[in-house]
Design an enzyme around this catalytic site. Structure first.
Site, PDB file in Angstrom:
ATOM      1  N   HIS A  60       0.832  -1.215   0.000  1.00 57.81           N
ATOM      2  CA  HIS A  60       0.000   0.000   0.000  1.00 57.81           C
ATOM      3  C   HIS A  60       0.862   1.260   0.000  1.00 57.81           C
ATOM      4  O   HIS A  60       1.473   1.608   1.004  1.00 57.81           O
ATOM      5  CB  HIS A  60      -0.930  -0.004   1.222  1.00 57.81           C
ATOM      6  CG  HIS A  60      -1.971   1.063   1.193  1.00 57.81           C
ATOM      7  ND1 HIS A  60      -3.321   0.801   1.267  1.00 57.81           N
ATOM      8  CD2 HIS A  60      -1.869   2.413   1.093  1.00 57.81           C
ATOM      9  CE1 HIS A  60      -4.001   1.930   1.213  1.00 57.81           C
ATOM     10  NE2 HIS A  60      -3.135   2.933   1.119  1.00 57.81           N
ATOM     11  N   HIS A  62       1.081   5.403  -2.065  1.00 58.95           N
ATOM     12  CA  HIS A  62       0.553   6.375  -3.036  1.00 58.95           C
ATOM     13  C   HIS A  62       1.753   6.986  -3.757  1.00 58.95           C
ATOM     14  O   HIS A  62       2.345   7.953  -3.269  1.00 58.95           O
ATOM     15  CB  HIS A  62      -0.253   7.465  -2.324  1.00 58.95           C
ATOM     16  CG  HIS A  62      -1.463   6.953  -1.603  1.00 58.95           C
ATOM     17  ND1 HIS A  62      -2.744   7.184  -2.051  1.00 58.95           N
ATOM     18  CD2 HIS A  62      -1.589   6.198  -0.476  1.00 58.95           C
ATOM     19  CE1 HIS A  62      -3.613   6.597  -1.219  1.00 58.95           C
ATOM     20  NE2 HIS A  62      -2.929   6.000  -0.255  1.00 58.95           N
ATOM     21  N   GLN A 155      -9.879   9.599  -4.659  1.00 56.22           N
ATOM     22  CA  GLN A 155      -9.585  10.311  -3.403  1.00 56.22           C
ATOM     23  C   GLN A 155     -10.730  11.203  -2.946  1.00 56.22           C
ATOM     24  O   GLN A 155     -10.986  11.337  -1.753  1.00 56.22           O
ATOM     25  CB  GLN A 155      -8.307  11.142  -3.556  1.00 56.22           C
ATOM     26  CG  GLN A 155      -7.941  12.002  -2.365  1.00 56.22           C
ATOM     27  CD  GLN A 155      -7.472  11.188  -1.168  1.00 56.22           C
ATOM     28  OE1 GLN A 155      -6.345  10.737  -1.105  1.00 56.22           O
ATOM     29  NE2 GLN A 155      -8.354  10.988  -0.185  1.00 56.22           N
ATOM     30  N   HIS A 213      -9.852   1.981   0.524  1.00 55.76           N
ATOM     31  CA  HIS A 213      -9.549   2.719   1.754  1.00 55.76           C
ATOM     32  C   HIS A 213     -10.841   2.676   2.572  1.00 55.76           C
ATOM     33  O   HIS A 213     -11.840   3.293   2.181  1.00 55.76           O
ATOM     34  CB  HIS A 213      -9.195   4.173   1.442  1.00 55.76           C
ATOM     35  CG  HIS A 213      -7.787   4.370   0.973  1.00 55.76           C
ATOM     36  ND1 HIS A 213      -7.311   3.833  -0.192  1.00 55.76           N
ATOM     37  CD2 HIS A 213      -6.746   5.052   1.543  1.00 55.76           C
ATOM     38  CE1 HIS A 213      -6.032   4.181  -0.329  1.00 55.76           C
ATOM     39  NE2 HIS A 213      -5.659   4.914   0.702  1.00 55.76           N
ATOM     40  N   GLU A 216     -11.077   4.769   7.361  1.00 56.44           N
ATOM     41  CA  GLU A 216      -9.835   5.400   7.845  1.00 56.44           C
ATOM     42  C   GLU A 216     -10.204   6.681   8.587  1.00 56.44           C
ATOM     43  O   GLU A 216     -10.040   7.799   8.114  1.00 56.44           O
ATOM     44  CB  GLU A 216      -8.876   5.724   6.689  1.00 56.44           C
ATOM     45  CG  GLU A 216      -7.493   6.157   7.192  1.00 56.44           C
ATOM     46  CD  GLU A 216      -6.593   6.698   6.102  1.00 56.44           C
ATOM     47  OE1 GLU A 216      -7.080   7.000   5.000  1.00 56.44           O
ATOM     48  OE2 GLU A 216      -5.386   6.850   6.369  1.00 56.44           O
ATOM     49  N   ASP A 312       2.255   3.321   2.958  1.00 53.12           N
ATOM     50  CA  ASP A 312       1.245   4.311   2.582  1.00 53.12           C
ATOM     51  C   ASP A 312       1.870   5.543   1.923  1.00 53.12           C
ATOM     52  O   ASP A 312       1.462   5.948   0.848  1.00 53.12           O
ATOM     53  CB  ASP A 312       0.392   4.728   3.792  1.00 53.12           C
ATOM     54  CG  ASP A 312      -0.999   5.216   3.414  1.00 53.12           C
ATOM     55  OD1 ASP A 312      -1.370   5.084   2.236  1.00 53.12           O
ATOM     56  OD2 ASP A 312      -1.719   5.708   4.296  1.00 53.12           O
TER      57      ASP A 312
HETATM   58  N1  17E Z   1      -5.406   9.384   1.032  1.00 50.55           N
HETATM   59  C1  17E Z   1      -6.190   8.864   1.989  1.00 50.55           C
HETATM   60  O1  17E Z   1      -7.426   8.956   1.882  1.00 50.55           O
HETATM   61  N2  17E Z   1      -5.636   8.264   3.043  1.00 50.55           N
HETATM   62  C2  17E Z   1      -4.325   8.158   3.157  1.00 50.55           C
HETATM   63  N3  17E Z   1      -3.797   7.546   4.220  1.00 50.55           N
HETATM   64  C3  17E Z   1      -3.489   8.707   2.160  1.00 50.55           C
HETATM   65  C4  17E Z   1      -4.065   9.303   1.099  1.00 50.55           C
HETATM   66  C5  17E Z   1      -2.005   8.614   2.287  1.00 50.55           C
HETATM   67 FE   FE2 Z   2      -3.644   4.986   1.558  1.00 50.74          FE
END
Ligand code: 17E
Ligand code: FE2
Length: 417
Positions: A60, A62, A155, A213, A216, A312
Site C-alpha cells: 500500500h 501512493h 480520493q 480505503h 480510515e 502508505d
Molecule cells: N489518502 C487517503 O485517503 N488516506 C491516506 N492515508 C493517504 C491518502 C495517504
Molecule cells: Fe492509503
C-alpha cells in the site's frame, strides 16, 4: 552452466524454518536449492551465512503523491482532511513527467531496500487522469526489475462530484489493476454504502482486484467494513478484495467488533494496516486517553486472516517522513499493535513479505522455491527478529534472476581502549 550461483545462504522458508543452502539461478528462474551445489556458474556470490528471504512487498503506497511534501504547503494539523486539501491543490499542477519522475525515484529507493512488488494507488478524481496515466506508464517502464500494481483510487469520493463515477469506469478501460474507494469520505453514509456496491460492480465487470480505503477515521460509527465483507461473501471474491486502513476497527466497541470478526471470518478478505502513518494521522481529535488509530492487527492475525503492513506514504501531504524501508514499517507495526511475542514478531516480518504477496494475489509467483521466478533478497541478519530489531541492511537484491542492487554495510570504528 548456471547463470548465477549464491553460496552459503541461510534460507528463510515459508514455514519459518531456516536452512543452510546454495541457490542456483538459470534463465530468471530458481533452478536448484541444495546444501551444496557443485556445478559451475557464470557468476557466483558468497553470501557468508546471511539470510535469504523472498523480497519485501509494499502492499500500500501512493506513488502519485510521493515526494511532494511541503508543496504547496506543509500539513500543520497532521489530519487526513488537511492532507486531502493540500493534495487537492498540488494535483492541479500534475504533469506526466512530474508523476513519473517522482514515482520512479521512489520505486528505486524501495528496490534498493529489497522491495520488488508494489501496489500503488493512483488518484482518479481529476478529469485529466494524469496520475493514473503516469503510473500505468511507470508500471511498463519498470517491469523488468519491479512489479507494480495500480489501484484506481477516487480520493474525493465516487459520488462526491458528478464526473467521478465516469472517471472510475475510464480508469478500468485504461488498465488499472484494481478498483479503489473511500466510503468513509463520501458525502453521506448512504453514498458510502452505494460506493462499495459500485466498486464490486466495476470489479466484476472488468475482472479486477479490489482495494478500498475503508473506515480510515476514528469514528466508531464508520462501519463500511461490514458492507465490504457482505459484498465479498455475496460475490464470492474475498481473496481478491482488500480492506485498507480500517482504523475505525480500533475504536469499535467489543460487542460489535466480535460480531464483525465473525462476519469477516466467512470471507477471505485481505487487510492492510499502515502503522507509520496511521499512528500519526489518527487520534487527532482525542485529548487523553489518546487512541492509537490502528486496526486490530493482532486479533485478525490470531483469527488466521491475511494481514499485511504498508508504508502508505513517502514524504507527501499526509506523512512527511517515510523511507521505503519495510523493516521500519514492520517495526512500527510491532510496537503499535504490541506484537512482542516471538511468533508475533515473526508475523510482523511475514506481513511485509508473504502476506503482502497474498494481498497482491501473486502467491503463485512469489517465494524462494525451485521453479519460481528468481526474486530474492539477502539480509545481513540471522533471522526475522534480528532483521526487524536492527533494520538489517539488504546486502543483495536479485530481481528476475539478475543482481539488481548490492549494498555494503557501513563501517564504524571505535577509537578508544
Ligand atoms: N489518502 C487517503 O485517503 N488516506 C491516506 N492515508 C493517504 C491518502 C495517504
Ligand atoms: Fe492509503
Amino acid at each position: 552452466m548456471y547463470d548465477l550461483l549464491l553460496r552459503h545462504g541461510q534460507l528463510l522458508q515459508s514455514d519459518g524454518t531456516i536452512v543452510a543452502v546454495d541457490l542456483a539461478i538459470q534463465q530468471g528462474v530458481i533452478a536448484a536449492i541444495a546444501p551444496q551445489i557443485t556445478e559451475p556458474a557464470k557468476q557466483e556470490l558468497d553470501l557468508q551465512g546471511q539470510l535469504v528471504s523472498p523480497p519485501f512487498v509494499e502492499s500500500h503506497i501512493h506513488l502519485d503523491s510521493a515526494l511532494t511534501v511541503g508543496e504547496p504547503r506543509w500539513n500543520q494539523s497532521g489530519t487526513l482532511f488537511e492532507g486531502i486539501e493540500i493534495w487537492r491543490d498540488r494535483k492541479q499542477n500534475l504533469s506526466l513527467e512530474d508523476v513519473k519522475t517522482r514515482a520512479i525515484t521512489t520505486l528505486k529507493q524501495q528496490a534498493m531496500q529489497g522491495v520488488l512488488f508494489v501496489r500503488t494507488h493512483a488518484d482518479v478524481s481529476e478529469a485529466s487522469l494524469i496520475a493514473l496515466q503516469g503510473l500505468l506508464e511507470v508500471r511498463e517502464t519498470v517491469k523488468d526489475w519491479i512489479t507494480l500494481q495500480v489501484v484506481a483510487f477516487p480520493q474525493d469520493g465516487i459520488f462526491g462530484s458528478s464526473q467521478n463515477d465516469h472517471l472510475m469506469e475510464q480508469a478500468m478501460e485504461m488498465g488499472a489493476d484494481a478498483v479503489g474507494g473511500i466510503p468513509h469520505y463520501e458525502l453521506t453514509r448512504e453514498d458510502g454504502v452505494k460506493s462499495v456496491h459500485r466498486i464490486f460492480e466495476l470489479a466484476q465487470k472488468y475482472d479486477r482486484l479490489i482495494d478500498i480505503h475503508c473506515d480510515e477515521i476514528d469514528d466508531d460509527q464508520s462501519r463500511f467494513l461490514e458492507v465490504v465483507g457482505a459484498c465479498a461473501i455475496r460475490a464470492g471474491m474475498g481473496s481478491r478484495v482488500t480492506a485498507s486502513h480500517t482504523t475505525a476497527f480500533g475504536s469499535y466497541n467489543n460487542a460489535y467488533a466480535f460480531k464483525l470478526l465473525g462476519l469477516l471470518h466467512r470471507t477471505e478478505l485481505n487487510f492492510i494496516a499502515n502503522p507509520l502513518i496511521n499512528i500519526t494521522l489518527q487520534g487527532r481529535t482525542d485529548t487523553y486517553p489518546k487512541r492509537r488509530g490502528v486496526t486490530r492487527v493482532k486479533e485478525l492475525w490470531q483469527q488466521g486472516m491475511n494481514v499485511s503492513f504498508g508504508h502508505d506514504c513517502v514524504q507527501d501531504p499526509w506523512y512527511s517522513l517515510g523511507t521505503g524501508n519495510m523493516l521500519d514499517v514492520a517495526s512500527m507495526g510491532l510496537h503499535v499493535c504490541q506484537m512482542t511475542g516471538t511468533a508475533e514478531i515473526d508475523a510482523c516480518y511475514d506481513m511485509v513479505t508473504w502476506n503482502g504477496a497474498r494481498t497482491l494475489n501473486i502467491s503463485d509467483r512469489y517465494g524462494v522455491e525451485v521453479g519460481k521466478p528468481a526474486n530474492l533478497i539477502v539480509l545481513d541478519a540471522r533471522d526475522r527478529y534480528d532483521a526487524i530489531r536492527r533494520r538489517a541492511i539488504v546486502s543483495y537484491v536479485i530481481s528476475q534472476g539478475k543482481l539488481l542492487v548490492s549494498t555494503e554495510p557501513p563501517k564504524t570504528i571505535w577509537h578508544r581502549e
